[in-house]
Enzyme design. Sequence first.
Site, PDB file in Angstrom:
ATOM      1  N   GLU A 114       1.033  -1.174  -0.070  1.00  0.00           N
ATOM      2  CA  GLU A 114      -0.137  -0.087   0.198  1.00  0.00           C
ATOM      3  C   GLU A 114       0.581   1.471  -0.091  1.00  0.00           C
ATOM      4  O   GLU A 114       0.221   2.076   0.038  1.00  0.00           O
ATOM      5  CB  GLU A 114      -0.763  -0.009   1.445  1.00  0.00           C
ATOM      6  CG  GLU A 114      -1.750  -1.509   1.126  1.00  0.00           C
ATOM      7  CD  GLU A 114      -3.142  -0.980   2.170  1.00  0.00           C
ATOM      8  OE1 GLU A 114      -2.866  -0.487   3.026  1.00  0.00           O
ATOM      9  OE2 GLU A 114      -4.152  -2.019   2.194  1.00  0.00           O
ATOM     10  N   THR A 210       0.027   1.279  10.494  1.00  0.00           N
ATOM     11  CA  THR A 210      -0.139   0.826   9.553  1.00  0.00           C
ATOM     12  C   THR A 210       0.197   2.234   8.080  1.00  0.00           C
ATOM     13  O   THR A 210       0.485   2.147   7.207  1.00  0.00           O
ATOM     14  CB  THR A 210      -1.104   0.325   8.597  1.00  0.00           C
ATOM     15  OG1 THR A 210      -1.921   1.376   9.051  1.00  0.00           O
ATOM     16  CG2 THR A 210      -1.315  -0.850   9.311  1.00  0.00           C
ATOM     17  N   GLY A 226      -6.651   0.070  15.539  1.00  0.00           N
ATOM     18  CA  GLY A 226      -6.712  -0.995  16.921  1.00  0.00           C
ATOM     19  C   GLY A 226      -8.040  -1.351  17.527  1.00  0.00           C
ATOM     20  O   GLY A 226      -8.131  -1.387  18.204  1.00  0.00           O
ATOM     21  N   GLU A 228     -11.268  -1.900  15.901  1.00  0.00           N
ATOM     22  CA  GLU A 228     -11.825  -2.975  15.618  1.00  0.00           C
ATOM     23  C   GLU A 228     -11.938  -4.337  16.791  1.00  0.00           C
ATOM     24  O   GLU A 228     -12.543  -5.011  17.260  1.00  0.00           O
ATOM     25  CB  GLU A 228     -11.407  -4.304  14.072  1.00  0.00           C
ATOM     26  CG  GLU A 228     -11.827  -4.093  13.060  1.00  0.00           C
ATOM     27  CD  GLU A 228     -12.227  -2.171  12.815  1.00  0.00           C
ATOM     28  OE1 GLU A 228     -11.068  -2.078  12.583  1.00  0.00           O
ATOM     29  OE2 GLU A 228     -13.369  -1.276  12.724  1.00  0.00           O
ATOM     30  N   ASN A 305     -13.188   4.255  13.995  1.00  0.00           N
ATOM     31  CA  ASN A 305     -14.470   4.648  14.250  1.00  0.00           C
ATOM     32  C   ASN A 305     -14.299   3.496  16.102  1.00  0.00           C
ATOM     33  O   ASN A 305     -13.573   3.625  16.613  1.00  0.00           O
ATOM     34  CB  ASN A 305     -15.118   2.456  13.951  1.00  0.00           C
ATOM     35  CG  ASN A 305     -13.846   2.434  13.634  1.00  0.00           C
ATOM     36  OD1 ASN A 305     -13.045   2.059  13.334  1.00  0.00           O
ATOM     37  ND2 ASN A 305     -13.810   0.995  14.586  1.00  0.00           N
ATOM     38  N   ASP A 350     -18.506   1.151  11.778  1.00  0.00           N
ATOM     39  CA  ASP A 350     -17.375   1.962  11.260  1.00  0.00           C
ATOM     40  C   ASP A 350     -17.027   2.783   9.826  1.00  0.00           C
ATOM     41  O   ASP A 350     -15.989   2.719   9.460  1.00  0.00           O
ATOM     42  CB  ASP A 350     -16.600   0.578  10.467  1.00  0.00           C
ATOM     43  CG  ASP A 350     -14.821   0.231  10.334  1.00  0.00           C
ATOM     44  OD1 ASP A 350     -14.364   0.852  10.757  1.00  0.00           O
ATOM     45  OD2 ASP A 350     -14.567  -0.502   9.692  1.00  0.00           O
ATOM     46  N   LYS A 377     -15.772   7.265   5.278  1.00  0.00           N
ATOM     47  CA  LYS A 377     -16.098   5.833   4.793  1.00  0.00           C
ATOM     48  C   LYS A 377     -17.983   6.204   4.832  1.00  0.00           C
ATOM     49  O   LYS A 377     -18.408   5.791   3.279  1.00  0.00           O
ATOM     50  CB  LYS A 377     -15.657   5.494   5.992  1.00  0.00           C
ATOM     51  CG  LYS A 377     -14.461   3.893   5.969  1.00  0.00           C
ATOM     52  CD  LYS A 377     -14.757   3.642   6.919  1.00  0.00           C
ATOM     53  CE  LYS A 377     -13.377   2.145   6.458  1.00  0.00           C
ATOM     54  NZ  LYS A 377     -13.795   1.761   8.011  1.00  0.00           N
ATOM     55  N   CYS A 656      -9.351 -12.065   8.723  1.00  0.00           N
ATOM     56  CA  CYS A 656      -8.316 -12.746   7.805  1.00  0.00           C
ATOM     57  C   CYS A 656      -8.520 -13.641   6.620  1.00  0.00           C
ATOM     58  O   CYS A 656      -8.347 -13.151   5.633  1.00  0.00           O
ATOM     59  CB  CYS A 656      -6.717 -13.236   8.398  1.00  0.00           C
ATOM     60  SG  CYS A 656      -6.620 -11.412   9.661  1.00  0.00           S
TER      61      CYS A 656
HETATM   62 CA    CA Z   1     -12.323   0.645  11.390  1.00  0.00          CA
END
Ligand code: CA
Length: 733
Positions: A114, A210, A226, A228, A305, A350, A377, A656
């Site tokens: 990315e 990231t 993190g 989530e 989120n 989210d 989003k 995943c």
């Molecule tokens: Ca999220």
Amino acid sequence: MPLSQTTAPVLALILSLVLPACSNEPDPAIGEPAATAAQPAPATVSMPLDDTAAVAAVDTLRLLAADAEPGSWMSYGRTYSEQRYSPLNKVDAKTVSDLGLAWSFDFNTTRGIEATSIVVDGVMYTTSSWSIVHALDARTGKHLWTYDPQVNKAKVKHGCCDAVNRGVAAWEGQVFVGVFDGRLVALDAATGKVNWEVATVDPALPYTITGAPRVIDGKVLIGNGGAEFGVRGFISAYAADSGKMVWRFYTVPGDPKLGFENKAMEMAAQTWNGKWYDLGGGGGTVWDAMAYDPELDLLYFGVGNGTPWNREIRSPGGGDNLFLSSIVAVRPATGEYVWHYQTTPGESWDYTATQHIILADIELDGKTRKVLMQAPKNGFFYVLDRTDGTLLSANNYIDITWATHVDMETGRPVEAEGARYIDSPLAVTPSYLGGHNWHPMSFSPQTGLVYIPVLDFAANYGQPEEFVYRPGVANTGTSGIIGSLPDAQAERDAIRPLMKGRLLAWDPRTQSEAWRVEHNGPWNGGTLVTAGNLVFQGTADGKFVAFSADKGETLWEFPTQTGVVAPAVTYEIDGEQYVSVNVGWGGAYALVFGEYVQSDSMPNVSRVLTFKLGADGKLPEVNWRPTVVFNPPPRVAQEAVEHEGFGLYQDICMGCHGLNAVSGLIIPDLRGSAWLHDADGWNSVVREGLLSKNGMASFGGHITREESEAIRAYVIQQAWRGKELQEGVAIGD
Ligand code: CA
């Protein structure tokens, strides 16, 4: 490119400050002859490396004058305004047909790619998955050094969205990388050796990094992800020379009984209910977007989120839950709060506001306004006055169902009835992956348009039967079963054409569409726009494409052999313009929506591809495609056990291994796993970490052996489904 009269003095100043030691000696480090006095001087400041010249000599003056050296790409969005617009124009709508592959560099990985490459002083600094940094000769692709932070691969269980990294920052001879496990590392730009490293998070908690750092006036800024899983979000600043923390700004309040870090947290706490601090910390991670206005001296960042997503659980009784899903402005020297704008009050879907932030001065109602633009989003495109956060306009850039519009009086979205899925489950557009995700957009001052990589599809949301907070694994507070795919294959197939994505050219002045190009699927690359009237974008189905920026006509394309999600950059060395993009399929959609990517099954081939006019390089052929071979053991478990496994799989494994056990084939499809035949072996892998070196962490602390067996039963059921489908047996009809 001739220097204009206004930029020339700035350039001379910059040259005298940062390039005092440029010589014309050949460069032993690169092996390419440097420009000699007989050759015309390059029009831009891209200078070859030599023994004495500084490398990555980026500083405040040079970054502020980035437009005076368009040959470089010195920070994540090229300039502090993060426009991703390049003034280079040798490659233009006329010449682009002559663009060809100049060089490529292979990354030794099969996970998502990315990164935006940084190009400065003749060197490209880029990253591959697992936060590995590579320095390459930007002209030839020659490898200079690689730094591998040796991330414990089991840490990937704390990543929502693959082992990705979006790039580095350069500053005064150092290169900074945020490492997946939460470290911030400063490297010597000349050698790749570590100068310092710090843990920016509590390593025991499910934080990850990231995003790319930015540097303002010697302070390295980095956030984390993190939300989530269950963390309390923040952004920190570290001294570039020492690694000492200068400030930290939390985005959500902690337990009020323990007091507040600042007045902003005291204010934010008024908007929360319940005990969010005991459910992982509230979320609100700052995992991607930042921008800086040097004149106003404001740093802007986007906040993510909540933990869990579902506000009914996170903050019973409601509340806006500041600063979730907000754009926040602070002083970069101190982290002092200045203003915020919340895009999704009390977010429950989210709907992060971590998406790309672009600063520009544009004309609205006959007046030039200093604006901040974001397409978060939630599907609305926002134009804010960046001096004080006033909402100037908002309009939806895709068809959305969770809200009807933004009320310009209150600045708040007007939610559709039932959108919070409290009483009954609901399909909502956009999905939790958003109408736009991390993939950078770009803004051209020439066309006045913003080029947005758009995702357009719905997701099902519903209350969980029972919410149990499980530390260290995903805690969305929504039902994984309601969020799953329909069982009947005909219904799944009917969804496929609804999984849409496009390149959208959006006019922020009129808040309306200028043009669009539909792509084959939602998960495509970030964008780059240039003064050559070109927009560059890679696609999910393996193309790197140049479109005309004014009309969206396809002018050129190159087969990349793999899906592209990263954005391109462009730079110039000795008068020659290069366009470079990192390719390699991966990331959230590629992992989760296996059902809709597996049939295309693009392999992950992770590389840097760099193009220039007149080049005609070829890539070695890729003659494999990932597939699943089904060989399941007999179904012996009771249906109730399979169903329990279904719920557990959707909550814990799906992020995943893919929805309904259909993997995107970036990582193994469990339906083809030989471990399905071996209960003890399955337990060793799932609960004891047998394959943790490969990234399959132990989940023994989260689920019992019986639960792990239920998951195995569910995957066996789905393997039979896959096998029958492959053999032409109708499924679920
Ligand atoms: Ca999220």
